[in-house]
Scaffold this motif. Structure first.
Motif, PDB file in Angstrom:
ATOM      1  N   LYS A 134       0.832  -1.210   0.000  1.00  0.00           N
ATOM      2  CA  LYS A 134       0.000   0.000   0.000  1.00  0.00           C
ATOM      3  C   LYS A 134       0.863   1.255   0.000  1.00  0.00           C
ATOM      4  CE  LYS A 134      -4.105  -1.864   2.256  1.00  0.00           C
ATOM      5  NZ  LYS A 134      -4.947  -1.824   3.481  1.00  0.00           N
ATOM      6  N   ALA A 135       1.954   1.236   0.745  1.00  0.00           N
ATOM      7  CA  ALA A 135       2.849   2.398   0.785  1.00  0.00           C
ATOM      8  C   ALA A 135       3.475   2.619  -0.591  1.00  0.00           C
ATOM      9  CB  ALA A 135       3.930   2.206   1.847  1.00  0.00           C
ATOM     10  N   ARG A 136       3.895   1.549  -1.234  1.00  0.00           N
ATOM     11  CA  ARG A 136       4.476   1.670  -2.576  1.00  0.00           C
ATOM     12  C   ARG A 136       3.451   2.239  -3.556  1.00  0.00           C
ATOM     13  NH1 ARG A 136       7.630  -3.907  -2.206  1.00  0.00           N
ATOM     14  NH2 ARG A 136       9.621  -3.087  -1.518  1.00  0.00           N
ATOM     15  N   GLU A 137       2.226   1.748  -3.466  1.00  0.00           N
ATOM     16  CA  GLU A 137       1.156   2.231  -4.343  1.00  0.00           C
ATOM     17  C   GLU A 137       0.886   3.710  -4.086  1.00  0.00           C
ATOM     18  OE1 GLU A 137      -1.902   2.761  -7.022  1.00  0.00           O
ATOM     19  OE2 GLU A 137      -0.310   1.265  -6.956  1.00  0.00           O
ATOM     20  N   THR A 138       0.925   4.119  -2.842  1.00  0.00           N
ATOM     21  CA  THR A 138       0.710   5.526  -2.503  1.00  0.00           C
ATOM     22  C   THR A 138       1.813   6.398  -3.076  1.00  0.00           C
ATOM     23  OG1 THR A 138      -0.465   4.901  -0.489  1.00  0.00           O
ATOM     24  CG2 THR A 138       0.395   7.148  -0.585  1.00  0.00           C
ATOM     25  N   VAL A 139       3.054   5.949  -2.963  1.00  0.00           N
ATOM     26  CA  VAL A 139       4.186   6.700  -3.519  1.00  0.00           C
ATOM     27  C   VAL A 139       4.051   6.775  -5.043  1.00  0.00           C
ATOM     28  CG1 VAL A 139       6.686   6.663  -3.905  1.00  0.00           C
ATOM     29  CG2 VAL A 139       5.756   6.257  -1.615  1.00  0.00           C
ATOM     30  N   ALA A 140       3.708   5.666  -5.678  1.00  0.00           N
ATOM     31  CA  ALA A 140       3.552   5.661  -7.134  1.00  0.00           C
ATOM     32  C   ALA A 140       2.439   6.615  -7.553  1.00  0.00           C
ATOM     33  CB  ALA A 140       3.261   4.241  -7.642  1.00  0.00           C
ATOM     34  N   PHE A 141       1.360   6.646  -6.793  1.00  0.00           N
ATOM     35  CA  PHE A 141       0.254   7.558  -7.072  1.00  0.00           C
ATOM     36  C   PHE A 141       0.716   9.009  -6.956  1.00  0.00           C
ATOM     37  CE2 PHE A 141      -3.147  10.204  -5.256  1.00  0.00           C
ATOM     38  CZ  PHE A 141      -4.038  10.191  -6.318  1.00  0.00           C
ATOM     39  N   ALA A 142       1.425   9.329  -5.884  1.00  0.00           N
ATOM     40  CA  ALA A 142       1.908  10.700  -5.671  1.00  0.00           C
ATOM     41  C   ALA A 142       2.877  11.103  -6.778  1.00  0.00           C
ATOM     42  CB  ALA A 142       2.570  10.823  -4.302  1.00  0.00           C
ATOM     43  N   GLU A 143       3.747  10.198  -7.178  1.00  0.00           N
ATOM     44  CA  GLU A 143       4.685  10.497  -8.256  1.00  0.00           C
ATOM     45  C   GLU A 143       3.953  10.678  -9.581  1.00  0.00           C
ATOM     46  OE1 GLU A 143       7.450   7.253  -7.944  1.00  0.00           O
ATOM     47  OE2 GLU A 143       8.780   8.422  -6.642  1.00  0.00           O
ATOM     48  N   ALA A 144       2.912   9.884  -9.805  1.00  0.00           N
ATOM     49  CA  ALA A 144       2.134  10.018 -11.040  1.00  0.00           C
ATOM     50  C   ALA A 144       1.429  11.370 -11.086  1.00  0.00           C
ATOM     51  CB  ALA A 144       1.118   8.878 -11.150  1.00  0.00           C
ATOM     52  N   LEU A 145       0.977  11.851  -9.943  1.00  0.00           N
ATOM     53  CA  LEU A 145       0.312  13.155  -9.898  1.00  0.00           C
ATOM     54  C   LEU A 145       1.238  14.283 -10.324  1.00  0.00           C
ATOM     55  CD1 LEU A 145      -1.776  13.085  -6.603  1.00  0.00           C
ATOM     56  CD2 LEU A 145      -2.638  13.088  -8.946  1.00  0.00           C
ATOM     57  N   ARG A 146       2.498  14.201  -9.919  1.00  0.00           N
ATOM     58  CA  ARG A 146       3.424  15.282 -10.223  1.00  0.00           C
ATOM     59  C   ARG A 146       4.256  15.034 -11.477  1.00  0.00           C
ATOM     60  NH1 ARG A 146       8.861  14.662  -8.092  1.00  0.00           N
ATOM     61  NH2 ARG A 146       9.003  12.655  -7.096  1.00  0.00           N
ATOM     62  N   ALA A 147       4.064  13.886 -12.113  1.00  0.00           N
ATOM     63  CA  ALA A 147       4.827  13.579 -13.321  1.00  0.00           C
ATOM     64  C   ALA A 147       4.374  14.472 -14.468  1.00  0.00           C
ATOM     65  CB  ALA A 147       4.653  12.109 -13.700  1.00  0.00           C
ATOM     66  N   PRO A 148       5.314  15.156 -15.121  1.00  0.00           N
ATOM     67  CA  PRO A 148       4.933  16.011 -16.238  1.00  0.00           C
ATOM     68  C   PRO A 148       4.527  15.224 -17.485  1.00  0.00           C
ATOM     69  CG  PRO A 148       7.315  16.023 -15.968  1.00  0.00           C
ATOM     70  CD  PRO A 148       6.746  15.234 -14.829  1.00  0.00           C
ATOM     71  N   VAL A 149       4.878  13.945 -17.511  1.00  0.00           N
ATOM     72  CA  VAL A 149       4.524  13.106 -18.654  1.00  0.00           C
ATOM     73  C   VAL A 149       3.669  11.941 -18.162  1.00  0.00           C
ATOM     74  CG1 VAL A 149       5.418  11.597 -20.473  1.00  0.00           C
ATOM     75  CG2 VAL A 149       6.646  13.697 -19.879  1.00  0.00           C
ATOM     76  N   ARG A 150       2.492  11.806 -18.763  1.00  0.00           N
ATOM     77  CA  ARG A 150       1.617  10.676 -18.484  1.00  0.00           C
ATOM     78  C   ARG A 150       1.131  10.139 -19.816  1.00  0.00           C
ATOM     79  NH1 ARG A 150       0.578  13.968 -14.367  1.00  0.00           N
ATOM     80  NH2 ARG A 150      -1.171  15.080 -15.260  1.00  0.00           N
ATOM     81  N   VAL A 151       1.429   8.895 -20.074  1.00  0.00           N
ATOM     82  CA  VAL A 151       1.056   8.265 -21.332  1.00  0.00           C
ATOM     83  C   VAL A 151       0.036   7.184 -21.046  1.00  0.00           C
ATOM     84  CG1 VAL A 151       1.913   6.962 -23.323  1.00  0.00           C
ATOM     85  CG2 VAL A 151       3.356   8.717 -22.279  1.00  0.00           C
ATOM     86  N   ARG A 152      -1.102   7.286 -21.691  1.00  0.00           N
ATOM     87  CA  ARG A 152      -2.124   6.240 -21.579  1.00  0.00           C
ATOM     88  C   ARG A 152      -1.799   5.151 -22.602  1.00  0.00           C
ATOM     89  NH1 ARG A 152      -5.771   8.387 -18.309  1.00  0.00           N
ATOM     90  NH2 ARG A 152      -6.169  10.609 -18.344  1.00  0.00           N
ATOM     91  N   VAL A 153      -1.726   3.935 -22.104  1.00  0.00           N
ATOM     92  CA  VAL A 153      -1.436   2.798 -22.976  1.00  0.00           C
ATOM     93  C   VAL A 153      -2.676   1.904 -22.946  1.00  0.00           C
ATOM     94  CG1 VAL A 153       0.079   0.841 -23.442  1.00  0.00           C
ATOM     95  CG2 VAL A 153       1.025   2.934 -22.409  1.00  0.00           C
TER      96      VAL A 153
END
Length: 152
Positions: free
Chosen positions: A65-84
């Motif tokens: 859960k902690a890893r998922e939370t960190v990944a979520f937070a990083e995804a929020l601030r990521a300037p690049v998001r690619v939908r696959v």
């Protein structure tokens, strides 16, 4: 064995007040990472093997859960998001990511084969063979770190 783990937890700065793990969960994980059996841990802690199993299971769930939370937070601030989308060939993913990164001025330090491996490994069962079976979001931070999330 318990004293060594206590020393290790102190050395690495484990603080149960700021961690998602309790002290007991950290102890059990540290021992299990050193290939100590649940039965031996139970004996050392004066509890049952079933209790150690439960503690380990809860600890691993908390870490996930902690890893998922960190990944979520990083995804929020990521300037690049690619939908696959589902059905995408894994071999097409690097070009999608590189194009989006070029557009955003973000550098990715992965070759195409390395990027495919990162995506495949992080996606788990969302990639079957070369096929993306569950939609993914590939985020790239401004530092070039790649994060993959399942799109539900």
């Amino acid at each position: 064995m318990i004293d060594e783990v206590a020393d290790l937890l102190e050395e690495i700065g484990f603080d149960p007040e700021t961690s998602v793990l309790t002290y007991r969960q950290a102890q059990v994980l540290a021992l299990r990472e050193r290939d100590v059996s649940q039965a031996d841990i139970a004996e050392a802690l004066g509890t049952s093997r079933a209790n150690v199993s439960s503690i380990e299971s809860s600890a691993r769930e908390n870490v996930a859960k902690a890893r998922e939370t960190v990944a979520f937070a990083e995804a929020l601030r990521a300037p690049v998001r690619v939908r696959v989308p589902a059905g995408t060939d894994l071999y097409d993913v690097p070009e999608l990511v590189y194009d989006a990164c070029d557009e955003a001025g973000v550098k990715v330090d992965y070759t195409a084969p390395d990027l495919m491996k990162v995506v495949s490994d992080a996606a788990g069962n969302a990639v079957m063979g070369r096929q993306v079976s569950t939609p993914l979001i590939v985020g790239v931070t401004s530092e070039g770190m790649v994060r993959v999330r399942h799109q539900d």
